[in-house]
Design an enzyme around this catalytic site. Structure first.
Site, PDB file in Angstrom:
ATOM      1  N   ARG A  72       9.082  -3.285   3.378  1.00 32.74           N
ATOM      2  CA  ARG A  72       8.581  -4.361   2.364  1.00 32.74           C
ATOM      3  C   ARG A  72       7.526  -3.495   1.717  1.00 32.74           C
ATOM      4  O   ARG A  72       5.961  -3.769   1.638  1.00 32.74           O
ATOM      5  CB  ARG A  72       8.042  -5.873   1.975  1.00 32.74           C
ATOM      6  CG  ARG A  72       9.460  -6.378   2.348  1.00 32.74           C
ATOM      7  CD  ARG A  72       9.199  -7.815   1.873  1.00 32.74           C
ATOM      8  NE  ARG A  72      10.217  -9.032   2.089  1.00 32.74           N
ATOM      9  CZ  ARG A  72      10.465  -9.728   1.863  1.00 32.74           C
ATOM     10  NH1 ARG A  72       9.168 -10.731   0.795  1.00 32.74           N
ATOM     11  NH2 ARG A  72      11.551 -10.316   1.602  1.00 32.74           N
ATOM     12  N   ASP A  74       4.546  -2.168  -0.978  1.00 29.58           N
ATOM     13  CA  ASP A  74       3.403  -2.154  -1.832  1.00 29.58           C
ATOM     14  C   ASP A  74       3.506  -1.382  -3.394  1.00 29.58           C
ATOM     15  O   ASP A  74       3.883  -0.089  -2.876  1.00 29.58           O
ATOM     16  CB  ASP A  74       1.800  -2.427  -1.486  1.00 29.58           C
ATOM     17  CG  ASP A  74       1.442  -3.573  -0.105  1.00 29.58           C
ATOM     18  OD1 ASP A  74       2.450  -4.326  -0.080  1.00 29.58           O
ATOM     19  OD2 ASP A  74       0.849  -2.698   0.541  1.00 29.58           O
ATOM     20  N   TYR A 132       4.942   6.645   8.877  1.00 28.41           N
ATOM     21  CA  TYR A 132       4.265   6.931   7.441  1.00 28.41           C
ATOM     22  C   TYR A 132       3.687   7.883   7.068  1.00 28.41           C
ATOM     23  O   TYR A 132       3.168   8.573   8.388  1.00 28.41           O
ATOM     24  CB  TYR A 132       2.910   5.835   6.912  1.00 28.41           C
ATOM     25  CG  TYR A 132       4.211   4.059   6.634  1.00 28.41           C
ATOM     26  CD1 TYR A 132       3.898   3.720   5.201  1.00 28.41           C
ATOM     27  CD2 TYR A 132       4.480   3.299   7.474  1.00 28.41           C
ATOM     28  CE1 TYR A 132       4.898   3.079   5.014  1.00 28.41           C
ATOM     29  CE2 TYR A 132       4.663   2.627   6.456  1.00 28.41           C
ATOM     30  CZ  TYR A 132       4.595   1.797   5.741  1.00 28.41           C
ATOM     31  OH  TYR A 132       5.633   1.014   5.203  1.00 28.41           O
ATOM     32  N   ARG A 220      -2.723   1.392   4.556  1.00 34.08           N
ATOM     33  CA  ARG A 220      -3.929   1.858   4.063  1.00 34.08           C
ATOM     34  C   ARG A 220      -5.420   1.527   4.131  1.00 34.08           C
ATOM     35  O   ARG A 220      -6.247   1.641   3.978  1.00 34.08           O
ATOM     36  CB  ARG A 220      -3.756   1.279   2.415  1.00 34.08           C
ATOM     37  CG  ARG A 220      -2.788   1.696   1.969  1.00 34.08           C
ATOM     38  CD  ARG A 220      -1.866   1.297   0.163  1.00 34.08           C
ATOM     39  NE  ARG A 220      -3.182   1.230  -0.348  1.00 34.08           N
ATOM     40  CZ  ARG A 220      -3.018   0.083  -0.910  1.00 34.08           C
ATOM     41  NH1 ARG A 220      -2.402  -0.950  -1.453  1.00 34.08           N
ATOM     42  NH2 ARG A 220      -3.858  -0.024  -2.350  1.00 34.08           N
TER      43      ARG A 220
END
Length: 296
Positions: A72, A74, A132, A220
């Site tokens: 999921r 952001d 990522y 992040r």
């Protein structure tokens, strides 16, 4: 009279008009620009990737559709390799569905492929690792215009060697509570398998990050902490030292969402799908991490 080349594609019911059909699990490979989405998960009154996708699927198939996703993302986070699954009519033509969704979905989300998979396939719990990329432009002029939506303009010098040295100390299975927004009942133990930085000829520094899974804001926060090391504000061992904490570290900056993109999700061979999903469903505790990413 319409030209034959532009004749509308006939709307064929998923069951071919023969009544209710058996169900079969299908895998979806997706890409989206997260700029104008409030994340993946459905939220009342907000535009989300899942909301847009489910609406389109339900319209095309003329029935409610439930979708399970690998990760999921952001608000503001992008994807080029997102994976999801849904149980659909067994006689569905996947290519037909891709074409129909291409007409119905907005241009900032695309379903690249749909294909049948074993019933044991679970996009979320069956994943071995998520990959990522985080892009940071260090040129004085900032990010290139065509990449401004997925690249963060960083106005400080970045020492890539320092970034990689600090990143190496974070690899392995740890409790990443200092880098996560805790969710009630969720573990923050994760196996970080890859975290390395490179720079291209356009002065874009890219972090490649892979783990078995990530907790909320983990990538992040790791990027934000490491960029403080790369600009000389923190010592090389500062991010790793935070692993000793059992709660969120308020001094860790969270890097902007738009620099982050989910690029791939890895799954085991079909024969191992059920075992992997069962293993992942158990609450994580420190153990032997999954095999490292092959960087060759």
């Amino acid at each position: 009279m319409s030209h034959p080349l532009h004749a509308p594609e006939p709307v064929v019911p998923p069951d071919g008009g023969l009544g209710p059909s058996l169900r079969r699990r299908h895998r979806f490979d997706l890409a989206y620009d997260g700029t104008d989405f409030s994340g993946w998960a459905v939220q009342p009154g907000l535009r989300t990737v899942c909301g847009v996708l489910v609406d389109a699927l339900s319209t095309v198939l003329r029935e409610p559709v439930a979708v399970t996703v690998a990760g999921r993302t952001d608000a503001g986070v992008h994807a080029t390799g997102q994976v999801a699954h849904a149980d659909l009519p067994a006689d569905l033509d996947p290519e037909w569905l891709v074409r129909r969704l291409a007409r119905l979905l907005p241009p900032d989300v695309r379903v690249r492929a749909v294909r049948p998979v074993p019933d044991a396939f679970d996009a979320r719990f069956g994943a071995l690792r998520r990959h990522y990329r985080y892009r940071v432009a260090t040129a004085p002029h900032g990010a290139e215009p065509l990449r401004a939506r997925d690249t963060v303009a960083w106005p400080f010098p970045v020492d890539v060697d320092a970034l990689n040295a600090a990143s190496a100390l974070l690899l392995g299975e740890h409790d990443f509570a200092a880098f996560c927004k805790r969710r009630e009942g969720a573990t923050t133990v994760r196996a970080l398998q890859e975290l390395r930085w490179s720079v291209d000829d356009e002065r874009v520094v890219t972090a490649a990050v892979a783990a078995d899974a990530f907790c909320h804001s983990m990538v992040r926060s790791l990027v934000g902490a490491l960029l403080d090391v790369g600009r000389g504000r923190r010592a090389l061992d500062w991010p790793a030292g935070l692993l000793r904490r059992g709660e969120r570290a308020s001094e860790v900056p969270v890097a902007p969402a738009h620099g982050l993109t989910l690029v791939a999700v890895d799954y085991p061979p079909d024969a191992d799908l059920a075992a992997r999903a069962e293993q992942t469903r158990h609450v994580r505790s420190p153990a032997v991490p999954p095999p490292p990413v092959n960087s060759a």
